[in-house]
Structure formats: C-alpha cells, structure tokens
Design a protein around this motif. Structure first.
Motif, PDB file in Angstrom:
ATOM      1  N   TYR A  78      31.420  76.498 -43.493  1.00 50.27           N
ATOM      2  CA  TYR A  78      31.602  77.942 -43.588  1.00 50.27           C
ATOM      3  C   TYR A  78      33.009  78.379 -43.204  1.00 50.27           C
ATOM      4  O   TYR A  78      33.432  79.478 -43.561  1.00 50.27           O
ATOM      5  N   GLN A  79      33.734  77.550 -42.462  1.00 49.82           N
ATOM      6  CA  GLN A  79      35.118  77.922 -42.137  1.00 49.82           C
ATOM      7  C   GLN A  79      35.952  78.052 -43.415  1.00 49.82           C
ATOM      8  O   GLN A  79      36.557  79.105 -43.646  1.00 49.82           O
ATOM      9  N   PRO A  80      35.999  77.031 -44.282  1.00 51.96           N
ATOM     10  CA  PRO A  80      36.690  77.258 -45.557  1.00 51.96           C
ATOM     11  C   PRO A  80      35.956  78.270 -46.431  1.00 51.96           C
ATOM     12  O   PRO A  80      36.589  79.063 -47.136  1.00 51.96           O
ATOM     13  N   GLY A  81      34.625  78.259 -46.381  1.00 49.67           N
ATOM     14  CA  GLY A  81      33.863  79.192 -47.208  1.00 49.67           C
ATOM     15  C   GLY A  81      34.182  80.643 -46.914  1.00 49.67           C
ATOM     16  O   GLY A  81      34.132  81.505 -47.797  1.00 49.67           O
ATOM     17  N   LEU A  82      34.535  80.945 -45.667  1.00 51.10           N
ATOM     18  CA  LEU A  82      34.865  82.303 -45.267  1.00 51.10           C
ATOM     19  C   LEU A  82      36.361  82.590 -45.355  1.00 51.10           C
ATOM     20  O   LEU A  82      36.804  83.692 -45.038  1.00 51.10           O
TER      21      LEU A  82
END
Length: 537
Positions: A193-197
């Motif tokens: 979710y870090q790259p996803g966000l």
C-alpha cells in the motif's frame, strides 16, 4: 543591529580543552554512523552480483550532485529492540532533505542491506516523523522502496502506527504534495500500500513485486499456485493491473525515471520570484563553535558566544537585556533568514519566563521564525521562586511556545531538563525541526538529583518503619543516578527520536540556514488541494 563582542580567546588552553572534549563527542557519534555504512558495504558482493545498487548508491544517484543533503535521524533505534550491535541504527531507512532535479524533497531510501530493511517500532516512528516534515514543509516525497516490511517480532507495536502512515499518504496526495516511489524489490501485504498510495509508481523489471499475499500464503489460504511474477511482477502491474505507471530496466533506470518525473513537474515555477539573498558572514568563524561550550557541563557560559558565530555579521538585538540575565531573547538573521532567538544562561526564572513569553508573541505578530538554543536545568525552584509566581509565569511561556504558529527550530546545545525542555520547545511541543549537539543531555532531571530524591523518599519510609539501611540507600542512590545518566545522553535521546539527529556544532549555522529556508519556502508555496487524493483508475 549591534554586533556581539566575543570574549572568547580561541588560542587559549581553555578553548583547546573544550574543543578536544567536543571533538571526542563528534568522533563518537560519527563512528556509530559509519558502522552502519560499513555493515551495508560488507554485503556489496552479494547484492551487486544480483545487479542491485546498495542503498547509499541509490541515494547518490537520486540526489543532485553537489547540492546539500540533510540526513535525518541517522541513529534512530540505536541498540533498541533487537539491534544488539548498533548496526541497525537508522530504523531501516536512510532519510533526509535534499535536491532531486532541482526540487527540494523529502527522500527515503529503504536500507535493505541491513536486516532486509525491516522496520522496528522506532523505524515506524521515524517514518511518521518524515511524513510530518513533508506535510509541514510542503516537500515532495521520493521513496526508493525495498524492504522486508515491519519486523514481525514487534508487529503488535507497529500495526496501529502503520495505519497512520497510510492515512498520511492519502492526506498528502489530497493536499497537493506529490509522492513518487520506485519499487526496487518486494512490496508485500501492507508494504504494497505504500507504493499503492503514492502518486507515481516506478517498478523495476524482474526485481519489483507487489502483492497482498505472496505465493506461500496464497497456497495456504486458497490452494492456488502462482509464481511471484504472475502474482505481482513489474510487468503485470505496469501492463495489466495498472498499479505502476513506469517500467524500469534496472535500479539506475528506475531512479532516472523518478528524477524525470520531478523535472517534469512545475514545482519550483509555482513559487513567487525570490529576491537574491545577501548577507554578511559572522565576525567570528563557525569553526570556533567546537570550543565555545565548556567541557564541564556545570560551568556557565554566555549563549551570546554561540550567537556571535551563527548570526549574520554577528549582529544581535538583545531584547530586555537588563530585565533578566538568564533567559536571553533577541533578533538575529541566519543566512539572510530573520529569526527571533531564545537561549539560556541558567535556569528559567519568573521574570525570564515573562520576558520570553512576550518576545514569542512579538515574533508571532511579525511572522518571524523562532530558534531555541537549549541549555537549562529547568525552571527556578525554591521559596523565592514560588513567591514570585514561577508556576504562573512559566505556564505563560509554555502557552506562548505551544500556540505560536511561526516555524520553531530547536537546537539542544547543552542540558535540557525538566519543564525547561518543554518551555524551550522540546520534542513534545512539535518544533518544525530539532537537533542536538553530541555533548547534550535531555531528561526530567540530572542523574545525581534523581538519585538523591529517591534516597530522601526511601529514607523517610525507612524511618517510619524504624530501621534505616544506609547501604541500601547508597546503592539506590548510585544505581538511580547511573540509570538516569545512561539514558539522558545525546546518543540515547537521538536513538529514541527525541531529536531529528545529532550535529557537529560547527555545522549549526549552515544547518539553521538550510532548515529556515525550508520553512520560508513552505510559507510561500501554494498547493493545489483536492478532496481524496489522486487515485489509480
């Protein structure tokens, strides 16, 4: 403004002794930082054989050559949790403020070469602090991601704060602060979710993977068998799922794309035209800061000697200098940045607190940043102090510090004890930046005082019981003092993130000039906010 007339003789034996003692402190924390670098370097052959750049090589390729880079919290987590030898210092990442394609950014590089870049509770706290800096100072965020994620031994301590990290990412996107992530390796489960966000995602071919459940968990949960590439390889995410925007051929290519993204954004062109900053160097060289502070912490010194070596032209307009001598307030400029400064020449008295509170309000009125130079045992105590209203007037100073909206920067140059730490804008009062000299100490009180307090309290209980054990009291006093002194050193405090890093005293002027310019730019920068942040469609 009048210039400070320094009374220090840099050729004296006393200055030389002070400088030698301070240099030993500087050498000590630099050795700890270097040990982390060497631990990663020792694994070079393992990773270069797989075509990977080491974390600091990635950082060097990302940053503009020759431009300043301020590394932050380099010793976060030192010998805490499972960091037994100190090489885990840094909390699993290298972070700081630097220039990427001419844009000043908050940069985070996962230090995958140390324990896989896994994140301890202190590492999570550091990550949240970096996000706070980015939001407060309107800095784009560039992340070079390759991490084992949260250290599962401490998952119960990092799970809830990890959610705040994702919330911060969503809010930064909505505020108009761009986030660029290059995925160099695995990003699994919450780590995906870090790259996803992020707003822009670059993935490295045949290296990067993102999925909520890896092959072993997928098989255990559903019985499905799939390879890493089939589940979440770079080609899948950039060509099918659309989670990534750019496909890079290798580490260097991914970093090149991140730089090109920032170069494409008209980030700097949105600022109003800035006038050329012209200022005079101090009359006394910043190099002399190495010997200004006495090696004996009990010996007093005049904080104006520090100001003479960090202020433009050594100029200082002293505010109410005859009203209270122990709390020093006044106006200076540092590399062209106007600021109000508050420093300590002793405990904070009732009059000193009133003086500081008034000065803070004047700086707030004029929109002038505040710089705090800590060296205090705290508020004055005793019958006379209580009769003078020390609690009431000290509370006024604390209220002023807490509620001032101008940027506040703290440097802990000596002791920072008790409520004096609060009144001087310690960590709990959210300074925009806070750094410490390596000789400094921060605590509720000194070790000797703490030992004596517990001895007096315990002795009183023994007297009531009718038996006083002097040997037990001696041990209690000694052990308490030793415990407190071990926990209030600059190394121990920076490991707990009570500051944003230790600095060489000689770098104080340059560092203050840099962070004050960051604060000034943030005040001038317009942002294009939206409601929910940029979502992938």
């Amino acid at each position: 403004m009048p210039a400070i007339d320094s009374a220090i003789d840099p050729q004296s034996a006393e200055f030389a002794a002070n400088a030698a003692a301070m240099q030993a402190h500087v050498d000590g924390f630099r050795r700890l930082e270097q040990a982390v670098v060497e631990a990663a370097e020792a694994k070079r052959a393992r990773y270069t054989g797989r075509g990977l750049l080491l974390p600091r090589e990635r950082l060097a390729r990302l940053l503009d050559p020759g431009a300043p880079f301020l590394e932050l919290s380099s010793l976060a987590g030192y010998k805490l949790y499972d960091d037994r030898d100190g090489t885990g210092a840094g909390g699993g990442c290298i972070a700081g403020i630097g220039y990427v394609a001419g844009v000043r950014c908050l940069v985070r590089v996962d230090n995958y070469a140390i324990k896989g870049g896994t994140i301890s509770p202190v590492g999570m706290e550091k990550a949240l602090r970096m996000q706070q800096m980015a939001m407060e100072n309107k800095l784009p965020v560039v992340t070079l991601a390759q991490s084992g994620g949260a250290n599962l031994l401490y998952a119960n301590e990092t799970f809830a704060p990890g959610g705040r990290g994702f919330a911060n990412q969503a809010r930064m996107s909505a505020a108009g602060i761009p986030q660029i992530t290059v995925v160099h390796g695995s990003a699994t489960a919450g780590g995906a979710y870090q790259p996803g966000l992020s707003d822009y995602v670059v993935m490295v071919r045949d290296q990067a993977t993102m999925y909520l459940a890896g092959p072993p968990l997928l098989k255990a949960a559903t019985g499905e068998i799939a390879t890493e590439a089939e589940l979440g390889g770079a080609e899948l995410h950039t060509g099918v799922a659309g989670t990534g925007e750019y496909l890079a051929e290798n580490d260097a290519d991914g970093i090149r794309i991140a730089r090109e993204i920032l170069a494409t954004l008209p980030w700097n062109r949105q600022l109003p035209a800035a006038a050329a900053v012209v200022y005079k160097e101090p009359l006394y060289p910043a190099e002399e800061l190495i010997g200004v502070v006495p090696a004996d912490a009990k010996r007093p010194y005049d904080v104006r000697e520090i100001l003479a070596r960090i202020g433009d032209g050594s100029q200082f307009l002293d505010f109410k200098p005859h009203y209270d001598s122990q709390t020093v307030c006044g106006h200076i400029a540092i590399e062209g940045n106007a600021c109000g400064v508050i420093g300590n020449n002793g405990p904070i008295t009732a009059k000193g607190a009133v003086k500081a509170a008034q000065f803070i309000q004047l700086c707030e009125q004029a929109n002038i940043a505040l710089v705090f130079l800590h060296n205090t045992t705290g508020f004055m105590v005793g019958t006379d102090a209580e009769r003078s209203g020390i609690i009431k007037h000290g509370s006024k100073m604390i209220q002023a510090v807490a509620n001032a909206q101008v940027p506040k920067v703290s440097i802990i140059v000596g002791g920072s004890y008790g409520a004096g730490n609060y009144a001087m804008c310690g960590r709990g009062f959210d300074p925009r930046f806070i750094f410490a000299w390596p000789n400094s100490r921060t605590s509720v009180m000194g070790g000797a005082q703490a030992g004596k307090v517990l001895r007096i309290v315990s002795e009183a209980k023994m007297q009531v019981a009718g038996q006083v054990d002097e040997q037990a009291l001696d041990e209690l006093e000694h052990n308490t003092a030793a415990m407190m002194d071990a926990g209030n050193t600059a190394i121990a405090c920076t490991a707990r993130l009570w500051d944003d890093g230790l600095i060489d005293p000689r770098d104080t002027r340059r560092l203050l000039g840099f962070v004050l310019s960051v604060c000034r730019e943030a005040q001038q920068r317009p942002l294009r906010a939206n409601t929910f942040g940029v979502g992938r469609m």
